[in-house]
Design a protein around this motif. Structure first.
Motif: not given
Length: 263
Positions: A48-62
């Motif tokens: 699970a990732f957090h995608f934002s228009a302002y930077g790199r993806p953040t990994l939330l859970e895997h």
């Protein structure tokens, strides 16, 4: 949204979703999301990732083991996500829904060096993703990997179940995001990779062509994307290869890998 013709198959039980609903106000919601996915899709690799228009993806859970994490998610988060069709889908279209890899990837993606490195070498033969919008510029993305060693679950089945569950999961994820204390600071932006790779020797248009090649676009798609002829695409390709002192797409990919590792 995803393909309206795709069948929506109800799962045998909604109990895993009900358990997840009970965790909306809990810090364990993301872990519960992973547990729900594993209940429906045993042995599936997911992240699970957090995608934002302002930077790199953040990994939330895997649920990947450490070996797969180091070989796939680590380089992905460091910069290779810029070549990912799933990330490109969100960045360019920002459409919620459920998709398979081939529905989002450029025509020559499976022949690209990115696919060879991050899919074929690891036995990953397919991928699917679900996108849940969290606002105008961000989303939670679920990515599912299908490995050759586990052919008991096929992408079509997973997509059909997720299509059925999508409205429920969308509502739960939105509510969790509203009430959670998970405030993500913007990650260091990486568009500089796009801007800086080859900038000392390539023109702006040649860099655009190089990026589309790296992402798996064929000449017809590049021509359409940039509003130029296929002959012009061929000329740009020849010039950028000459200026980078390379002779193949594989060498272009290796140069990009070395460049992003130095950033």
């Amino acid at each position: 949204m995803s393909d309206p013709q795709r069948p929506a198959i109800p799962p045998d039980s909604l109990a895993p979703v009900a358990r997840l609903a009970g965790q909306i106000r809990s810090p364990d919601f993301l872990a519960g999301l992973g547990q729900m996915l594993e209940a429906y899709f045993p042995d599936i690799s997911h992240a699970a990732f957090h995608f934002s228009a302002y930077g790199r993806p953040t990994l939330l859970e895997h649920n990947l083991d450490d070996t797969l994490f180091q070989r796939t998610l680590r380089p992905y988060l460091d910069g290779m996500y810029l070549l990912d069709p799933m990330f490109q889908h969100w960045e360019q279209r920002r459409m919620p829904g459920v998709w398979s890899l081939d529905e989002l990837a450029p025509s020559e993606f499976r022949a690209s060096d990115y696919f060879a490195t991050y899919y074929r070498e690891l036995g990953l033969h397919d991928e699917a993703s679900a996108f849940f919008t969290l606002g105008d510029t961000e989303c939670l993305s679920l990515s599912f990997g299908f490995y050759q060693r586990n052919r008991t679950l096929e992408p079509t089945y997973l997509l059909a179940i997720l299509t059925y569950l999508f409205p429920l999961l969308d509502a739960l994820i939105r509510q969790f995001w509203l009430v959670s204390s998970l405030h993500l600071s913007a990650q260091e932006e990486a568009p500089s990779l796009l801007q800086d790779f080859g900038k000392d020797v390539l023109s702006e248009r040649e860099r655009e062509v190089a990026w589309l090649i790296l992402r798996g676009h064929g000449s017809p798609e590049i021509a359409q994307e940039l509003g130029i002829t296929q002959g012009t695409v061929k000329n740009h390709r020849k010039r950028l290869y000459a200026r980078l002192n390379i002779s193949s797409q594989a060498e272009l990919f290796r140069q990009f890998m070395l460049f992003q590792q130095r950033k």
